[in-house]
Design an enzyme around this catalytic site. Structure first.
Site, PDB file in Angstrom:
ATOM      1  N   LYS A 162     -34.181  31.547  75.840  1.00 59.54           N
ATOM      2  CA  LYS A 162     -33.020  32.038  76.582  1.00 59.54           C
ATOM      3  C   LYS A 162     -32.662  31.671  77.878  1.00 59.54           C
ATOM      4  O   LYS A 162     -34.015  31.651  78.795  1.00 59.54           O
ATOM      5  CB  LYS A 162     -32.289  33.675  76.287  1.00 59.54           C
ATOM      6  CG  LYS A 162     -33.407  34.122  76.698  1.00 59.54           C
ATOM      7  CD  LYS A 162     -33.413  35.612  75.926  1.00 59.54           C
ATOM      8  CE  LYS A 162     -34.711  36.433  76.219  1.00 59.54           C
ATOM      9  NZ  LYS A 162     -34.991  38.236  75.826  1.00 59.54           N
ATOM     10  N   TYR A 208     -40.235  35.499 110.499  1.00 62.75           N
ATOM     11  CA  TYR A 208     -39.302  36.189 110.746  1.00 62.75           C
ATOM     12  C   TYR A 208     -39.946  37.911 110.966  1.00 62.75           C
ATOM     13  O   TYR A 208     -40.827  38.184 109.441  1.00 62.75           O
ATOM     14  CB  TYR A 208     -38.249  36.528 109.459  1.00 62.75           C
ATOM     15  CG  TYR A 208     -37.339  34.876 109.857  1.00 62.75           C
ATOM     16  CD1 TYR A 208     -36.752  34.727 110.748  1.00 62.75           C
ATOM     17  CD2 TYR A 208     -37.410  34.025 108.669  1.00 62.75           C
ATOM     18  CE1 TYR A 208     -35.926  33.780 111.085  1.00 62.75           C
ATOM     19  CE2 TYR A 208     -36.912  32.880 109.004  1.00 62.75           C
ATOM     20  CZ  TYR A 208     -36.111  32.962 109.631  1.00 62.75           C
ATOM     21  OH  TYR A 208     -35.487  31.464 110.460  1.00 62.75           O
TER      22      TYR A 208
HETATM   23  C1  LIG Z   1     -36.136  38.163  75.399  1.00 62.32           C
HETATM   24  C2  LIG Z   1     -35.983  38.712  74.391  1.00 62.32           C
HETATM   25  C3  LIG Z   1     -37.514  38.131  73.302  1.00 62.32           C
HETATM   26  C4  LIG Z   1     -38.431  37.958  73.426  1.00 62.32           C
HETATM   27  O1  LIG Z   1     -39.848  38.266  74.394  1.00 62.32           O
HETATM   28  P1  LIG Z   1     -40.511  37.687  75.394  1.00 62.32           P
HETATM   29  O2  LIG Z   1     -40.810  39.440  75.836  1.00 62.32           O
HETATM   30  O3  LIG Z   1     -40.510  36.808  75.850  1.00 62.32           O
HETATM   31  O4  LIG Z   1     -41.381  37.373  73.891  1.00 62.32           O
HETATM   32  C5  LIG Z   1     -37.241  38.679  71.337  1.00 62.32           C
HETATM   33  N1  LIG Z   1     -35.978  39.443  71.414  1.00 62.32           N
HETATM   34  C6  LIG Z   1     -34.800  40.001  71.893  1.00 62.32           C
HETATM   35  C7  LIG Z   1     -34.419  39.990  71.255  1.00 62.32           C
HETATM   36  C8  LIG Z   1     -34.880  39.746  73.521  1.00 62.32           C
HETATM   37  O5  LIG Z   1     -34.263  40.045  73.847  1.00 62.32           O
END
Ligand SMILES: *Cc1c(COP(=O)(O)O)cnc(C)c1O
Length: 403
Positions: A58, A277
């Site tokens: 994702k 800044y």
């Molecule tokens: C993002 C996600 C994962 C992976 O999580 P990590 O901590 O990056 O391993 C697994 N399951 C679901 C439902 C997620 O949304």
């Protein structure tokens, strides 16, 4: 204070997809390490030898680019994501195996794409079951019914889970129902035990494959035994899910992303001189700093204050002052050879085998590795390198520092 920016040619790093053509005016780039991704996938497999592994891709593969990571991760059993456009990109790369939509359909018409592309999808609420019941399809769907085991984000409560399962089971649109949950606290010892117990109790006599563990749980062996699928995200990308309790060396993971640039100027500071800044950093004694071509518009965290670790030609030093949009300053104390053109590693692999864990930078910025890798800006050219030594390929023509 004396500016030192008269170096005539700061070497440019090759542009992704345009070898030898220097069309980008800045020396910043991100590298994606193919071998590290493959290694980390093997680590996830070893941690859950009896389960299949979803490679979670994702957010454009946690900022690495789905197309960049796909060749290294195609040994996974499936890809999990939540954006339908990303699912289409995977199918366009000819991935015919399982794809799981982690948040399921956002609206009824998404189910048509699921039918057409053969996407498996999460069902986390009643409305999604209603849409399925009205969905006309020849292709029966594989769904992952999600339990809310305490995160209180998505999913049916343990009390409502069985009814939802029975509703789905009665639909001709459904082929197979798998059972899943997502832990809120898998990154601390014992953090997921109540959630796991609730899941086990509510699903005890339900038929279906099980998927519980994210990276933290997988590495810690929580919710892995007796489960059919683990969902590995951050572990694949070489960041420790439970930093600082453990680092990636502890989990034997390798960094998969390097963000690097070069110094484009140096400054000599007299005592009392300030940097950047807001003049938040003040020199207490004479010192030399370098100005690196990387800022928050590249995705480097603006909240990273003075003292954030950074590598200059592979030597660890610190940032000083506020991060600007396009630049940040680094302390060159003890680095007399560093100057305009010096290689700056913001995180990942530096020259000569040096490393700067993304987790250390994230911690200094009050965040986690996930956020940094996801935030690398589109303006930063990104390319895949097969092996660590290839990252050094552009170092050879870098001139030595001038006087
Ligand atoms: C993002 C996600 C994962 C992976 O999580 P990590 O901590 O990056 O391993 C697994 N399951 C679901 C439902 C997620 O949304």
């Amino acid at each position: 204070m004396q500016a030192n920016c008269d170096r005539p040619e700061v070497p440019r790093l090759p542009v992704a997809g345009h070898p030898g053509v220097n069309t980008v005016p800045r020396p910043i780039e991100a590298l994606v390490h193919h071998a590290a991704l493959t290694h980390n996938l093997a680590r996830a497999r070893a941690a859950a030898p009896d389960a299949r592994v979803w490679a979670v891709v994702k957010a454009n593969a946690y900022g690495h680019g789905i197309e960049h990571v796909f060749p290294a991760l195609r040994g996974a059993d499936g890809f999990a994501l939540l954006d339908l456009a990303e699912a289409q990109r995977l199918r366009a790369m000819d991935w015919r195996g399982p794809i799981l939509l982690l948040e399921g359909a956002f609206e009824p018409r998404d189910l048509e794409l699921c039918s057409r592309l053969g996407l498996w999808h999460v069902v986390h609420c009643e409305a999604q079951i209603d849409w399925l019941a009205r969905h006309k399809t020849q292709q029966a769907h594989r769904v992952f019914l999600k339990m809310n085991s305490g995160m209180n984000r998505l999913g049916f409560t343990p009390a409502a889970f069985r009814t939802a399962w029975a509703r789905l089971d009665a639909l001709p649109q459904i082929d197979e129902i798998s059972l899943m949950t997502h832990f809120a606290d898998a990154d601390v010892d014992g953090g997921a035990s109540a959630a796991q117990a609730a899941f086990d109790e509510a699903t005890r006599d339900l038929v279906g494959e099980r998927s519980l563990a994210n990276s933290a749980a997988t590495l810690r062996g929580v919710g892995v035994a007796g489960s059919d699928w683990v969902r590995a995200g951050i572990a694949l990308y070489g960041s420790a899910p439970d930093f600082p309790a453990h680092d990636i060396a502890h989990w034997q993971l390798q960094p998969t992303m390097t963000l690097r640039t070069r110094l484009i100027a140096t400054q000599e500071l007299q005592p009392g001189a300030t940097v950047g800044y807001g003049s938040s950093f003040r020199a207490e004694r004479p010192m030399r700093i370098g100005i690196a071509a990387c800022g928050y518009a590249d995705g480097y965290p603006r909240h990273a204050g003075t003292g954030t670790p950074v590598l200059v030609d592979g030597q660890r030093t610190r940032t000083v002052g506020r991060v600007s949009m396009d630049m940040l300053a680094v302390d060159l104390d003890g680095l007399p050879l560093a100057g305009a053109g010096s290689e700056i590693t913001l995180w990942g692999e530096g020259p000569h085998g040096s490393q700067l864990p993304i987790d250390a930078v994230a911690r200094a910025a009050g965040t986690i590795g996930y956020e940094l890798m996801c935030a690398v800006a589109p303006r930063v050219p990104m390319r895949v390198v097969a092996a660590p030594d290839e990252t050094a390929a552009t170092d050879v023509d870098r001139p030595a520092r001038h006087g």
